[in-house]
Write a protein that holds these residues in place. Structure first.
Motif, PDB file in Angstrom:
ATOM      1  N   LEU A 199       3.506 -14.774  -2.874  1.00  6.30           N
ATOM      2  CA  LEU A 199       2.691 -15.389  -4.236  1.00  6.30           C
ATOM      3  C   LEU A 199       1.325 -15.550  -4.025  1.00  6.30           C
ATOM      4  CD1 LEU A 199       5.436 -18.136  -4.897  1.00  6.30           C
ATOM      5  CD2 LEU A 199       5.082 -15.807  -5.868  1.00  6.30           C
ATOM      6  N   ARG A 200       0.672 -15.622  -2.660  1.00  7.86           N
ATOM      7  CA  ARG A 200      -0.752 -15.678  -2.519  1.00  7.86           C
ATOM      8  C   ARG A 200      -1.303 -14.247  -2.436  1.00  7.86           C
ATOM      9  NH1 ARG A 200       0.162 -20.302   2.408  1.00  7.86           N
ATOM     10  NH2 ARG A 200       0.396 -21.992   1.212  1.00  7.86           N
ATOM     11  N   GLN A 201      -0.665 -13.419  -1.890  1.00 10.32           N
ATOM     12  CA  GLN A 201      -1.116 -11.930  -1.933  1.00 10.32           C
ATOM     13  C   GLN A 201      -1.153 -11.789  -3.515  1.00 10.32           C
ATOM     14  OE1 GLN A 201      -2.517 -10.197   0.207  1.00 10.32           O
ATOM     15  NE2 GLN A 201      -2.211 -11.557   2.050  1.00 10.32           N
ATOM     16  N   GLY A 202      -0.310 -11.805  -4.288  1.00 11.18           N
ATOM     17  CA  GLY A 202      -0.295 -11.557  -5.741  1.00 11.18           C
ATOM     18  C   GLY A 202      -1.334 -12.088  -6.383  1.00 11.18           C
ATOM     19  N   ASP A 203      -1.874 -13.454  -6.017  1.00 10.78           N
ATOM     20  CA  ASP A 203      -3.113 -14.076  -6.550  1.00 10.78           C
ATOM     21  C   ASP A 203      -4.064 -13.503  -6.208  1.00 10.78           C
ATOM     22  OD1 ASP A 203      -1.185 -15.580  -8.059  1.00 10.78           O
ATOM     23  OD2 ASP A 203      -1.293 -17.353  -6.636  1.00 10.78           O
ATOM     24  N   LEU A 204      -4.284 -13.107  -5.074  1.00 11.31           N
ATOM     25  CA  LEU A 204      -5.347 -12.513  -4.542  1.00 11.31           C
ATOM     26  C   LEU A 204      -5.782 -11.099  -5.296  1.00 11.31           C
ATOM     27  CD1 LEU A 204      -5.273 -13.211  -0.570  1.00 11.31           C
ATOM     28  CD2 LEU A 204      -6.862 -14.087  -2.400  1.00 11.31           C
ATOM     29  N   GLN A 205      -4.701 -10.382  -5.373  1.00 12.23           N
ATOM     30  CA  GLN A 205      -4.841  -8.909  -6.141  1.00 12.23           C
ATOM     31  C   GLN A 205      -5.188  -9.147  -7.565  1.00 12.23           C
ATOM     32  OE1 GLN A 205      -1.594  -6.067  -6.516  1.00 12.23           O
ATOM     33  NE2 GLN A 205      -2.703  -4.922  -5.003  1.00 12.23           N
ATOM     34  N   LYS A 206      -4.676 -10.245  -8.229  1.00 16.68           N
ATOM     35  CA  LYS A 206      -4.893 -10.616  -9.653  1.00 16.68           C
ATOM     36  C   LYS A 206      -6.247 -11.265 -10.026  1.00 16.68           C
ATOM     37  CE  LYS A 206      -0.797 -12.349 -10.268  1.00 16.68           C
ATOM     38  NZ  LYS A 206       0.312 -13.217 -11.067  1.00 16.68           N
ATOM     39  N   PHE A 207      -6.709 -12.159  -9.115  1.00 17.51           N
ATOM     40  CA  PHE A 207      -7.809 -13.110  -9.367  1.00 17.51           C
ATOM     41  C   PHE A 207      -8.784 -12.998  -8.310  1.00 17.51           C
ATOM     42  CE2 PHE A 207      -3.857 -15.488 -10.564  1.00 17.51           C
ATOM     43  CZ  PHE A 207      -3.948 -15.067 -11.966  1.00 17.51           C
ATOM     44  N   SER A 208      -8.800 -12.221  -7.193  1.00 17.02           N
ATOM     45  CA  SER A 208      -9.790 -12.124  -6.164  1.00 17.02           C
ATOM     46  C   SER A 208     -10.525 -10.997  -6.247  1.00 17.02           C
ATOM     47  CB  SER A 208      -9.425 -12.437  -4.784  1.00 17.02           C
ATOM     48  OG  SER A 208     -10.304 -12.691  -3.740  1.00 17.02           O
ATOM     49  N   ARG A 209     -11.820 -10.954  -5.728  1.00 15.10           N
ATOM     50  CA  ARG A 209     -12.722  -9.727  -5.792  1.00 15.10           C
ATOM     51  C   ARG A 209     -12.268  -8.961  -4.459  1.00 15.10           C
ATOM     52  NH1 ARG A 209     -18.737 -11.481  -7.644  1.00 15.10           N
ATOM     53  NH2 ARG A 209     -18.190 -12.114  -9.783  1.00 15.10           N
ATOM     54  N   SER A 210     -11.952  -9.714  -3.583  1.00 19.93           N
ATOM     55  CA  SER A 210     -11.514  -8.999  -2.162  1.00 19.93           C
ATOM     56  C   SER A 210     -10.295  -8.239  -2.489  1.00 19.93           C
ATOM     57  CB  SER A 210     -11.578  -9.889  -1.225  1.00 19.93           C
ATOM     58  OG  SER A 210     -10.659 -11.162  -1.329  1.00 19.93           O
ATOM     59  N   GLY A 211      -9.300  -8.768  -3.217  1.00 17.40           N
ATOM     60  CA  GLY A 211      -8.060  -8.200  -3.253  1.00 17.40           C
ATOM     61  C   GLY A 211      -7.117  -8.569  -2.177  1.00 17.40           C
ATOM     62  N   ALA A 212      -5.969  -8.067  -2.271  1.00 13.91           N
ATOM     63  CA  ALA A 212      -5.099  -8.483  -1.323  1.00 13.91           C
ATOM     64  C   ALA A 212      -4.886  -7.422   0.022  1.00 13.91           C
ATOM     65  CB  ALA A 212      -3.330  -8.305  -2.075  1.00 13.91           C
ATOM     66  N   ALA A 213      -4.137  -8.047   0.988  1.00 12.84           N
ATOM     67  CA  ALA A 213      -4.324  -7.096   2.167  1.00 12.84           C
ATOM     68  C   ALA A 213      -3.619  -5.627   2.152  1.00 12.84           C
ATOM     69  CB  ALA A 213      -3.112  -7.997   3.363  1.00 12.84           C
ATOM     70  N   ASP A 214      -3.950  -4.747   2.857  1.00 17.33           N
ATOM     71  CA  ASP A 214      -3.571  -3.365   2.437  1.00 17.33           C
ATOM     72  C   ASP A 214      -2.115  -3.215   3.542  1.00 17.33           C
ATOM     73  OD1 ASP A 214      -5.630  -2.788   0.949  1.00 17.33           O
ATOM     74  OD2 ASP A 214      -6.805  -2.061   2.773  1.00 17.33           O
ATOM     75  N   ARG A 215      -2.079  -4.235   4.331  1.00 17.53           N
ATOM     76  CA  ARG A 215      -0.799  -3.799   5.269  1.00 17.53           C
ATOM     77  C   ARG A 215       0.247  -5.155   5.052  1.00 17.53           C
ATOM     78  NH1 ARG A 215      -3.459  -2.127  10.967  1.00 17.53           N
ATOM     79  NH2 ARG A 215      -4.468  -0.189  10.186  1.00 17.53           N
ATOM     80  N   GLY A 216       1.461  -4.995   5.535  1.00 17.63           N
ATOM     81  CA  GLY A 216       2.272  -6.021   5.539  1.00 17.63           C
ATOM     82  C   GLY A 216       3.228  -6.161   4.367  1.00 17.63           C
ATOM     83  N   PHE A 217       3.178  -5.072   3.285  1.00 22.62           N
ATOM     84  CA  PHE A 217       3.858  -5.356   2.150  1.00 22.62           C
ATOM     85  C   PHE A 217       5.400  -5.037   2.400  1.00 22.62           C
ATOM     86  CE2 PHE A 217       5.836  -3.612  -1.505  1.00 22.62           C
ATOM     87  CZ  PHE A 217       5.528  -4.369  -2.528  1.00 22.62           C
ATOM     88  N   GLU A 218       5.487  -4.136   3.405  1.00 20.26           N
ATOM     89  CA  GLU A 218       6.950  -3.671   3.373  1.00 20.26           C
ATOM     90  C   GLU A 218       7.816  -4.823   4.075  1.00 20.26           C
ATOM     91  OE1 GLU A 218       4.659  -1.826   3.961  1.00 20.26           O
ATOM     92  OE2 GLU A 218       4.918   0.087   2.653  1.00 20.26           O
ATOM     93  N   ASP A 219       7.139  -5.679   5.029  1.00 17.92           N
ATOM     94  CA  ASP A 219       7.930  -6.604   5.848  1.00 17.92           C
ATOM     95  C   ASP A 219       8.310  -7.708   4.969  1.00 17.92           C
ATOM     96  OD1 ASP A 219       7.492  -5.076   8.248  1.00 17.92           O
ATOM     97  OD2 ASP A 219       5.796  -5.891   8.804  1.00 17.92           O
ATOM     98  N   LEU A 220       7.179  -7.891   4.116  1.00 23.09           N
ATOM     99  CA  LEU A 220       7.430  -9.314   3.043  1.00 23.09           C
ATOM    100  C   LEU A 220       8.343  -8.929   1.952  1.00 23.09           C
ATOM    101  CD1 LEU A 220       3.760 -10.659   2.761  1.00 23.09           C
ATOM    102  CD2 LEU A 220       5.548 -11.495   3.818  1.00 23.09           C
ATOM    103  N   ALA A 221       8.512  -7.542   1.612  1.00 17.07           N
ATOM    104  CA  ALA A 221       9.272  -7.045   0.426  1.00 17.07           C
ATOM    105  C   ALA A 221      10.806  -7.156   1.223  1.00 17.07           C
ATOM    106  CB  ALA A 221       9.114  -5.729   0.169  1.00 17.07           C
ATOM    107  N   ALA A 222      10.863  -6.898   2.423  1.00 20.28           N
ATOM    108  CA  ALA A 222      12.179  -6.981   2.911  1.00 20.28           C
ATOM    109  C   ALA A 222      12.569  -8.365   3.388  1.00 20.28           C
ATOM    110  CB  ALA A 222      12.076  -6.254   4.560  1.00 20.28           C
ATOM    111  N   ARG A 223      11.736  -9.444   3.338  1.00 20.00           N
ATOM    112  CA  ARG A 223      11.880 -10.849   3.453  1.00 20.00           C
ATOM    113  C   ARG A 223      12.347 -11.404   2.100  1.00 20.00           C
ATOM    114  NH1 ARG A 223       6.874 -13.317   6.324  1.00 20.00           N
ATOM    115  NH2 ARG A 223       8.018 -15.288   6.178  1.00 20.00           N
ATOM    116  N   VAL A 224      11.683 -10.745   1.087  1.00 16.05           N
ATOM    117  CA  VAL A 224      12.163 -11.525  -0.143  1.00 16.05           C
ATOM    118  C   VAL A 224      13.620 -10.995  -0.560  1.00 16.05           C
ATOM    119  CG1 VAL A 224      11.214  -9.708  -1.776  1.00 16.05           C
ATOM    120  CG2 VAL A 224      11.110 -12.070  -2.212  1.00 16.05           C
TER     121      VAL A 224
END
Length: 231
Positions: free
Chosen positions: A201-226
């Motif tokens: 949820l925090r990475q999603g908020d960063l990508q939607k509302f932050s200028r710096s955006g979300a992290a480039d890595r770790g997507f696959e690990d968090l997706a597997a966890r969800v």
């Protein structure tokens, strides 16, 4: 004989019979006829007899009636006209009757119905069958979304899409969560098992509302966890 004829009165019906007619002869008293080849006795009853002949000439009836004998002359005329040569009239062919139109109408209607049925069957055969998708459960929808995002790593808004699908799953399975809650309001209401989604949820908020955006890595690990939440 003259006395007998005077005592016996008879009437003819018809009065002027023709060949083949049934002739009813009525006497004033019961009658007994002598046998004769000149006429045919069709029926008799009391003082009435019915006779006929096929000879075109008068014939004589003899017999007994009222205790005496009698002689009755019965006139018979021919059915032919005077001077008839006895030749049959020429035969004319029968008039041809028009063929009834109803069978043609019935056959045309049957052919039209058969053609319409064939066209309908052909049209339905070429029409692709409609595939009715079964309603997806929240868990099925989350798994399908995660698999799609994992299969498209180049999608720029993967974190935002994953966060949205995760939030939709939580609000659909938890009656105390609503879609209008912010991430800060939603996270304290999650149990320990559900807290694995807080980074998503925090990475999603960063990508939607932050200028710096979300992290480039770790997507696959968090997706597997969800995905563990949908199991």
């Amino acid at each position: 004989m003259i006395l007998a004829l005077a005592l016996v009165a008879a009437t003819l019906q018809p009065a002027s019979p023709k060949v083949g007619d049934l002739i009813t002869v009525t006497f004033s008293a019961p009658v007994v006829l002598d046998a004769s080849r000149d006429y045919e006795v069709v029926s008799r009853s009391g003082n009435t007899v019915v006779v006929r002949t096929f000879q075109p000439r008068p014939f004589v009836m003899n017999g007994k009636s009222g205790g005496g004998r009698f002689t009755q002359i019965v006139p018979v005329t021919s059915v032919l006209k005077q001077g008839d040569d006895l030749k049959p009239a020429p035969l004319t062919p029968p008039a041809s009757l028009p063929y009834p139109a109803l069978p043609w109408y019935a056959m045309a209607a049957a052919a039209l119905l058969a053609a319409l049925a064939w066209v309908l069957a052909w049209w339905r055969a070429r029409k692709p069958a409609e595939v009715v998708a079964l309603p997806m459960t929240p868990a099925d929808r989350l798994r399908a979304a995660v698999q799609t995002l994992l299969a498209h790593p180049s999608y720029e808004l993967r974190w935002a899409a994953l966060a949205n699908e995760t939030r939709a799953f939580l609000t659909a399975t938890r009656p105390n969560l609503t879609g209008d809650l912010t991430t800060s309001e939603l996270l304290p209401r999650l149990d320990d098992r559900e807290r694995v989604v807080q980074d998503i949820l925090r990475q999603g908020d960063l990508q939607k509302f932050s200028r710096s955006g979300a992290a480039d890595r770790g997507f696959e690990d968090l997706a597997a966890r969800v995905l563990e939440l949908a199991s």
